[in-house]
Design a protein around this motif. Structure first.
Motif: not given
Lengths: 358, 335
Positions: A177-190
């Motif tokens: 998907g789009k924006a996994l850079d860096n929503r993946a990082g934000v998800a890791a914070l969750v």
């Protein structure tokens, strides 16, 4: 966190619009997921989201750790309204012109407007034009409404984001998907916050979603100054292995988080990350970065009198496209590694004297 | 205001050597403010006292130029750029040193002008040999373009419009402000913008402003085959949305646009693809400062003849005056 929930979390984060300087909606999604696990959530003067979880050590001398992931994504901005109602645009962050033709977009004018990125069709291109690389100037946005309506709805400076649904791919372990850079990082914070729900930790913890990373780590510059933590770990993405991309510049998907080493990284922090990963059997990989990393870690390291910093990355393919692809397992391991660090980090960053080389 | 602009653009002041511009501005603005001082880096701060939040206005004094790197035995000088100077634009141009003497730039024999770079360029100051050249100039001496101010239709032409026109707008605004202000205003005339927003970086750290506003020139798209830009001369000053150095704080931008609409001052919206301003440095100071920028549309930036529109300049002064007289929000900007 079960895999199904993880894909929902990442899908919601991915699909929220949030180009640099325009992160409100994405921040709301992140705040919603973090809120149950933290003591308070605030916005700093620059717009960064700071979720705070108090440590159990006595207040006097209690240390603090910041885990930092940027929430902004690359996007575009209207520069000119052309006759016929077509829109010219410029990039916000590093968008790749090769990936843009025919993408659906949202123009955030007075209302949210659906559009597509158009260009001259291949049939009408000369041989010379066909051989040339696509430039931003060759592209435009078509909203499918008359010029007068465009003029009422859109102004120079309006944001444009990509309109792309996240997809769980065949097999169910990878999401694109789009924006996994860096929503993946934000998800890791969750994931990290959730891991810490049942766990005691001594140090204060800041979980920070920074803004405007893609235009020059700007949110991190002010967050680092404002929070002045005793240590910081940036959580971002790095390149995943794919045909033609390997050998130290790219990392295997599904083999765990990538821990960076190099001058941007404090050796004591690095050692503790590696030790914890080994001790708790968290699969991980190592990446050497010669200069300042292209992440929030570069800003934290040189804020105020200097903050010991590290970088943990999630491998991801097709960076800065709308089909960025990652393995959800890597995300889970990353969150767990961060939680272990929050729990066990020893704030001893003194440099040891070493004997001179003989 | 024309006389002030003429004085300012004709003054000598490449990045790092802005003293003549600073003295000139200090003299012009002294009577209009409570106090002035020059800080460690050479920024001139002219302060109108008042309640918080402090509004920091910034225009840079420095201009692009050259610095002498070598003097040969025949008396020719070799040069390096100060800021974004193209060697092609210098051929045949006169350059002026701080002491007032001039020289002209030419190049070694070339097969094609495409070969031209700084190593092929030299400055001839009329010296008969190396020794007589060294009597006048030393390594590290800077020079600026030498070009008189001109009024050209309803437009102004001159070197260093970038950003002396911003300095002129600040000085004129300071003179127009009534006795009582709703907030303190710092008029900052910054140094070393052209080499990386350096003066504004330390000025903002020192002043800890509540808000920042840079006043500088911006590129236009209204000349033949110009790059795509919606900004043109004569349509009012531009409220910046984005450039390479800053994304304008949405509330500051809104405040600027609403003020212009209330006062019926024409304005344009600006998205600049390349280039930055002092706003880039101010907004990243300490914990972050909500910052915007007011731009004067300008053609032929970084050439000896930069062109701005007199109406745009007048409207910029009107808008900046209105922005100083209007109370800026006191509450926290975001929650």
């Amino acid at each position: 966190m079960k895999e199904l929930e993880l894909s929902t979390l990442l899908t919601e984060l991915s699909q929220a619009p949030g180009a640099s300087g325009f992160e409100e909606e994405a921040l709301e999604v992140a705040a919603g997921y973090l809120r149950p696990y933290v003591d308070r959530i605030e916005r700093d003067p620059f717009g960064n989201l700071v979720a705070f979880k108090k440590g159990e050590a006595p207040e006097e001398g209690r240390k603090s750790l910041a885990l930092v992931a940027h929430i902004d994504e690359i996007g575009a901005m209207v520069t000119k309204l052309e006759p016929g109602g077509f829109l010219r645009f410029t990039s916000v962050g590093g968008i790749d012109p090769r990936t843009l033709y025919s993408l659906p977009v949202i123009v955030h004018g007075k209302n949210r407007l659906r559009g597509v990125i158009g260009a001259k069709p291949p049939h009408l291109l000369s041989q010379k034009e066909l051989e040339k690389e696509t430039r931003l100037e060759d592209l435009f946005i078509d909203l499918g409404i008359p010029e007068e309506q465009v003029q009422q709805q859109v102004r120079v400076g309006d944001y444009i984001t990509f309109d792309q649904a996240a997809q769980l791919l065949a097999g169910g372990s990878c999401l694109a998907g789009k924006a996994l850079d860096n929503r993946a990082g934000v998800a890791a914070l969750v994931v990290c916050a959730r891991e810490l729900e049942r766990v005691r930790h001594q140090a204060d913890l800041y979980l920070v979603a920074t803004v405007q990373e893609e235009v020059g780590v700007r949110g991190a510059i002010t967050a680092a100054y404002g929070l002045a933590p005793d240590a910081a770990v940036a959580v971002d993405v790095t390149h995943g292995e794919a045909p033609g991309i390997s050998g130290g510049k790219a990392f295997a998907l599904g083999s765990g988080p990538v821990i960076a080493m190099g001058p941007n990284i404090h050796p004591a922090l690095l050692q503790q990350l590696k030790k914890l990963a080994k001790e708790y059997r968290i699969p991980h990989q190592l990446e050497a970065v010669a200069g300042p990393t292209s992440t929030d870690a570069r800003a934290f390291q040189i804020a105020r009198q200097g903050i010991p910093s590290a970088l943990v990355s999630i491998p991801l393919r097709y960076m800065h496209s709308v089909v960025e692809l990652l393995n959800l397992e890597d995300l889970l391991w990353t969150g767990r590694l961060l939680a272990l660090l929050a729990r066990h980090l020893e704030f001893n960053f003194a440099w040891e004297e070493e004997a001179p080389c003989t | 205001m024309e006389a002030l602009i003429k004085k300012l653009v004709e003054a000598y002041g490449p990045s790092g050597d802005e003293a003549p511009v600073r003295s000139l501005i200090e003299e012009e603005i002294r009577g209009a403010v409570d106090r002035t001082w020059t800080d460690n880096l050479g920024n001139l701060v002219a302060l109108r006292e008042g309640p918080e939040p402090l509004l920091m206005l910034s225009a840079h004094m420095d201009e692009i130029g050259v610095v002498v790197t070598h003097i040969d035995e025949e008396g020719f000088l070799r040069l390096a750029p100060v800021g974004g100077v193209s060697p092609h634009l210098l051929v045949g141009q006169r350059l002026r040193f701080k002491e007032g003497f001039t020289g002209t730039v030419y190049h070694e024999k070339l097969k094609s002008l495409k070969e031209l770079d700084w190593s092929k360029l030299y400055l001839d100051i009329g010296a008969v040999d190396g020794a007589s050249a060294r009597e006048k100039v030393g390594i590290g001496d800077a020079a600026c373009l030498d070009q008189p101010f001109a009024v050209c239709g309803g437009r102004y032409l001159g070197k260093a419009m970038d950003d002396r026109i911003g300095c002129a707008v600040l000085v004129e605004t300071a003179r127009r402000l009534s006795r009582e202000l709703p907030q303190a205003v710092a008029f900052v005339f910054s140094v070393q913008e052209e080499v990386g927003l350096r003066g504004a970086t330390t000025a903002a750290y020192q002043l800890k402003p509540g808000y920042g506003l840079a006043v500088d020139v911006t590129r236009v798209g209204d000349t033949p085959k110009a790059p795509l830009s919606a900004v043109g001369l004569g349509r009012g000053p531009a409220v910046k949305v984005k450039d390479s150095s800053v994304i304008t704080h949405p509330l500051v931008r809104k405040f600027m646009m609403e003020t212009a609409e209330e006062k019926e001052i024409p304005f344009q919206l600006e998205v600049l693809e390349r280039g930055g301003t002092d706003a880039g440095a101010i907004h990243l100071s300490r914990e972050g400062v909500p910052t915007g920028a007011l731009s004067i549309p300008c053609r032929y930036i970084h050439t000896p003849s930069e062109m701005v529109d007199a109406g745009d300049v007048r409207h910029a002064v009107e808008l900046l005056t209105a922005l100083c007289l209007k109370p800026w929000p006191r509450q926290k900007v975001l929650d």
